[in-house]
Write a protein that holds these residues in place. Structure first.
Motif, mmCIF file in Angstrom:
data_model
loop_
_atom_site.group_PDB
_atom_site.id
_atom_site.type_symbol
_atom_site.label_atom_id
_atom_site.label_comp_id
_atom_site.label_asym_id
_atom_site.label_seq_id
_atom_site.Cartn_x
_atom_site.Cartn_y
_atom_site.Cartn_z
ATOM 1 N N PRO A 32 0.803 -1.227 0.000
ATOM 2 C CA PRO A 32 0.000 0.000 0.000
ATOM 3 C C PRO A 32 0.837 1.280 0.000
ATOM 4 C CG PRO A 32 -0.111 -1.061 2.145
ATOM 5 C CD PRO A 32 0.646 -1.980 1.240
ATOM 6 N N GLU A 33 2.079 1.207 0.453
ATOM 7 C CA GLU A 33 2.925 2.398 0.502
ATOM 8 C C GLU A 33 3.614 2.686 -0.829
ATOM 9 O OE1 GLU A 33 5.590 2.020 3.779
ATOM 10 O OE2 GLU A 33 3.978 1.947 5.244
ATOM 11 N N THR A 34 4.069 1.636 -1.514
ATOM 12 C CA THR A 34 4.822 1.838 -2.759
ATOM 13 C C THR A 34 4.003 1.577 -4.017
ATOM 14 O OG1 THR A 34 5.604 -0.456 -2.842
ATOM 15 C CG2 THR A 34 6.951 1.128 -1.595
ATOM 16 N N GLY A 35 2.908 0.794 -3.880
ATOM 17 C CA GLY A 35 2.102 0.443 -5.038
ATOM 18 C C GLY A 35 2.666 -0.721 -5.835
ATOM 19 N N GLU A 36 3.808 -1.262 -5.415
ATOM 20 C CA GLU A 36 4.408 -2.390 -6.129
ATOM 21 C C GLU A 36 3.642 -3.675 -5.830
ATOM 22 O OE1 GLU A 36 9.100 -1.572 -6.429
ATOM 23 O OE2 GLU A 36 8.350 -1.871 -4.394
ATOM 24 N N PHE A 37 3.644 -4.588 -6.819
ATOM 25 C CA PHE A 37 2.987 -5.883 -6.673
ATOM 26 C C PHE A 37 4.032 -6.943 -6.361
ATOM 27 C CE2 PHE A 37 0.118 -3.480 -9.412
ATOM 28 C CZ PHE A 37 -1.093 -3.709 -8.787
ATOM 29 N N PHE A 38 3.640 -7.924 -5.523
ATOM 30 C CA PHE A 38 4.532 -9.006 -5.136
ATOM 31 C C PHE A 38 3.827 -10.332 -5.323
ATOM 32 C CE2 PHE A 38 5.999 -5.281 -3.005
ATOM 33 C CZ PHE A 38 7.387 -5.363 -3.095
ATOM 34 N N ALA A 39 4.568 -11.357 -5.729
ATOM 35 C CA ALA A 39 4.016 -12.687 -5.981
ATOM 36 C C ALA A 39 3.775 -13.429 -4.681
ATOM 37 C CB ALA A 39 4.971 -13.485 -6.855
ATOM 38 N N GLU A 40 2.630 -14.118 -4.576
ATOM 39 C CA GLU A 40 2.330 -14.934 -3.402
ATOM 40 C C GLU A 40 3.285 -16.120 -3.295
ATOM 41 O OE1 GLU A 40 0.202 -14.811 -0.842
ATOM 42 O OE2 GLU A 40 -0.767 -12.959 -1.436
ATOM 43 N N VAL A 41 3.668 -16.681 -4.433
ATOM 44 C CA VAL A 41 4.438 -17.915 -4.435
ATOM 45 C C VAL A 41 5.823 -17.754 -3.805
ATOM 46 C CG1 VAL A 41 5.406 -17.656 -6.777
ATOM 47 C CG2 VAL A 41 5.037 -19.929 -5.828
ATOM 48 N N ASP A 42 6.495 -16.639 -4.054
ATOM 49 C CA ASP A 42 7.855 -16.488 -3.533
ATOM 50 C C ASP A 42 8.150 -15.106 -2.938
ATOM 51 O OD1 ASP A 42 7.998 -14.948 -5.816
ATOM 52 O OD2 ASP A 42 9.509 -16.184 -6.804
ATOM 53 N N GLY A 43 7.185 -14.207 -2.970
ATOM 54 C CA GLY A 43 7.380 -12.881 -2.405
ATOM 55 C C GLY A 43 8.177 -11.928 -3.271
ATOM 56 N N ALA A 44 8.533 -12.355 -4.478
ATOM 57 C CA ALA A 44 9.332 -11.522 -5.375
ATOM 58 C C ALA A 44 8.484 -10.392 -5.961
ATOM 59 C CB ALA A 44 9.918 -12.366 -6.501
#
Length: 61
Positions: A32-44
């Motif tokens: 929510p702070e950066t707006g970046e998306f991260f994968a559930e599978v590995d957090g990347a």
């Protein structure tokens, strides 16, 4: 007569289906702070994300 009860599956938390520029779709979450998306599978970080839609396991969309 056998007493049977229906077992409800465990409720999963709501999440996102994130779409990438290369045409892939994967489950993920958004910072929510950066707006970046991260994968559930590995957090990347999904660096080529172009959009996302909300997903909840116990709801029909």
């Amino acid at each position: 007569m056998k007493n049977t009860t229906l077992q409800m599956p465990e409720e999963l938390p709501a999440g996102l289906v994130v779409f990438s520029a290369d045409g892939r779709a994967q489950f993920g979450w958004q910072n929510p702070e950066t707006g970046e998306f991260f994968a559930e599978v590995d957090g990347a970080c999904i660096t080529n994300a172009v959009g996302a839609v909300a997903w909840a396991s116990d709801r029909m969309h």
